[in-house]
Design a protein around this motif. Sequence first.
Motif, PDB file in Angstrom:
ATOM      1  N   SER A 129       0.996  -1.183  -0.044  1.00  0.00           N
ATOM      2  CA  SER A 129      -0.475  -0.062  -0.352  1.00  0.00           C
ATOM      3  C   SER A 129       0.985   1.188   0.109  1.00  0.00           C
ATOM      4  O   SER A 129       2.344   1.074   0.683  1.00  0.00           O
ATOM      5  N   THR A 158      -6.940   2.169  -6.257  1.00  0.00           N
ATOM      6  CA  THR A 158      -5.926   2.948  -7.382  1.00  0.00           C
ATOM      7  C   THR A 158      -6.233   3.791  -7.468  1.00  0.00           C
ATOM      8  O   THR A 158      -7.100   3.852  -8.121  1.00  0.00           O
ATOM      9  N   VAL A 163      -5.418  -4.465 -12.464  1.00  0.00           N
ATOM     10  CA  VAL A 163      -5.669  -3.603 -11.320  1.00  0.00           C
ATOM     11  C   VAL A 163      -6.000  -4.992 -10.315  1.00  0.00           C
ATOM     12  O   VAL A 163      -7.689  -5.632 -11.608  1.00  0.00           O
ATOM     13  N   ARG A 164      -5.946  -5.227  -9.638  1.00  0.00           N
ATOM     14  CA  ARG A 164      -6.386  -6.782  -9.163  1.00  0.00           C
ATOM     15  C   ARG A 164      -7.675  -6.538  -8.810  1.00  0.00           C
ATOM     16  O   ARG A 164      -8.135  -5.433  -7.689  1.00  0.00           O
ATOM     17  N   ALA A 170      -2.062   2.211  -4.351  1.00  0.00           N
ATOM     18  CA  ALA A 170      -1.248   2.307  -4.882  1.00  0.00           C
ATOM     19  C   ALA A 170      -1.326   3.183  -6.225  1.00  0.00           C
ATOM     20  O   ALA A 170      -3.070   3.781  -5.960  1.00  0.00           O
ATOM     21  N   ASP A 217      -8.206  -7.094  -5.563  1.00  0.00           N
ATOM     22  CA  ASP A 217      -8.746  -6.571  -3.805  1.00  0.00           C
ATOM     23  C   ASP A 217      -6.986  -5.528  -3.840  1.00  0.00           C
ATOM     24  O   ASP A 217      -7.537  -4.166  -2.846  1.00  0.00           O
ATOM     25  N   ALA A 218      -6.950  -4.547  -4.901  1.00  0.00           N
ATOM     26  CA  ALA A 218      -6.281  -3.018  -5.355  1.00  0.00           C
ATOM     27  C   ALA A 218      -8.063  -1.884  -5.605  1.00  0.00           C
ATOM     28  O   ALA A 218      -7.621  -1.100  -6.293  1.00  0.00           O
ATOM     29  N   HIS A 224      -0.708  -3.275 -10.447  1.00  0.00           N
ATOM     30  CA  HIS A 224      -1.073  -3.383  -8.949  1.00  0.00           C
ATOM     31  C   HIS A 224      -2.199  -4.603  -8.027  1.00  0.00           C
ATOM     32  O   HIS A 224      -3.040  -4.992  -8.915  1.00  0.00           O
ATOM     33  N   THR A 225      -1.479  -5.357  -6.824  1.00  0.00           N
ATOM     34  CA  THR A 225      -2.117  -6.034  -6.132  1.00  0.00           C
ATOM     35  C   THR A 225      -2.476  -5.265  -4.794  1.00  0.00           C
ATOM     36  O   THR A 225      -3.623  -6.669  -4.734  1.00  0.00           O
ATOM     37  N   ILE A 226      -2.154  -4.644  -4.731  1.00  0.00           N
ATOM     38  CA  ILE A 226      -2.642  -3.990  -2.959  1.00  0.00           C
ATOM     39  C   ILE A 226      -3.320  -2.532  -2.798  1.00  0.00           C
ATOM     40  O   ILE A 226      -3.373  -1.539  -4.148  1.00  0.00           O
ATOM     41  N   PRO A 227      -4.346  -2.518  -1.865  1.00  0.00           N
ATOM     42  CA  PRO A 227      -4.956  -1.287  -2.150  1.00  0.00           C
ATOM     43  C   PRO A 227      -3.868  -0.222  -2.096  1.00  0.00           C
ATOM     44  O   PRO A 227      -2.827  -0.320  -1.653  1.00  0.00           O
TER      45      PRO A 227
END
Length: 422
Positions: A264, A326, A319-320, A295, A322-323, A290-293
């Motif tokens: 993050s 973003t 953008v995954r 970012a 969980d992300a 993008h894997t995480i919120p």
Amino acid sequence: MSTLTKQDTFQSLLDSASSSFAPIRTQAKETYLTQGLPALKEEEYKFTSIAKKLESKIQEFKSALPFAVSKEDIESVLFEGFDGDVLVFSNGKYLPELSTSPEGITVSSLSQAENTPLGSIAKPEKDAFSALNLASFSDGLFISVPKKQKVEKPILLISFNQANSGQVIQPRVWIEAGDFSEVTFIDHSISQTEDPYFVNKVVEIKGGLNSHVNYYRLQNESKNAIEVSNIHTDIFQDSRFTSVNLSLSGDMVRNNLTLNLLGSNSEGNMYGVYLLNGKTHVDNHTNVDHTIPHAESNELYKGILADQSRGVFNGKIFVRQDAQKTNAFQQNNNILLSEDAIVNTKPQLEIWADDVKCSHGCTVGQLDEEALFYLKARGIDKNTATGLLLYAFAGEVLEKIEEESFRSYAISLIQERLGSKF
């Protein structure tokens, strides 16, 4: 699979690989032999037939051996006002005897470093050239920046390339930036021959928590050089990575740049300029994951193409699920100065999250005739006016270079190429 297979072009290269890094080499070799080189029918290389180019230029590749580099050679290519450390390569081999020792960080050959997880970021199964490099590179460079170390001076990686036709240069670099560290790298390749050699380069960068890493790259090799580079980066919470890539010359150049945002409040910036003439072909492929919120990523590539040159831009943002939260921006702009110049541009967004701010776009056009007329009406000749407008177009990317001596050098080099030296 292309016509270039394990039976011919790269067999000698694979057979002569050193026994060091044996386990990962074996796996990478199997991966490469399974994949083969990419053909045009493969989407990732749809507009850039590297395999066909290699086949037309060279029938069989062997590793290029290092050659003698003098202190005068090094001094002749340093940027005016440069104050930093210099790491020197000859045909991809690190030369510690001609390099300086950056204070407070670890620099060694890869064979001397222990437990370096090569291929964990630039995964060989993702690209055949990355697999080929891992299966057959001779040695490489290991750089580790300790936790909380702020490297005040830039580190210049100078690669002198002097290979004969049919030789391959395979640089490999691993960079670790510890938590709360800061470091700037400048990657500069220099041709000392006009032969059609092949450079297959892999750089893996791992940025720790709250680390700041800048990686600037200048490609200005001979018109006959063929190059594939894979630069892959993992960054974590509160970290920032900035890449600026300047491509000015070569026969066929493929730049694969991948950025994985794994924490993050991480920030990734990817900028580039490709200034092409003659029959130069440059393909910029970027991937931002993008894997995480929470970012952010920013991407801006600009191209100026003349004569029969060809540019390719394919930028992907993932953008995954969980992300959430973003922010992702991507833009590719191009100016064509000739009816024979071609650009293929394909910005892409794949979003699985619902609370995001993402945008992408591209433009392809010619010089603004009204702006050109405005400058000419004030007594500026056409060539100078054209150069000024083109530099203004490219300058937005050059401003992203924070290191002053390299920025000044890049500006003067591009102004000279554009005919707007003043």
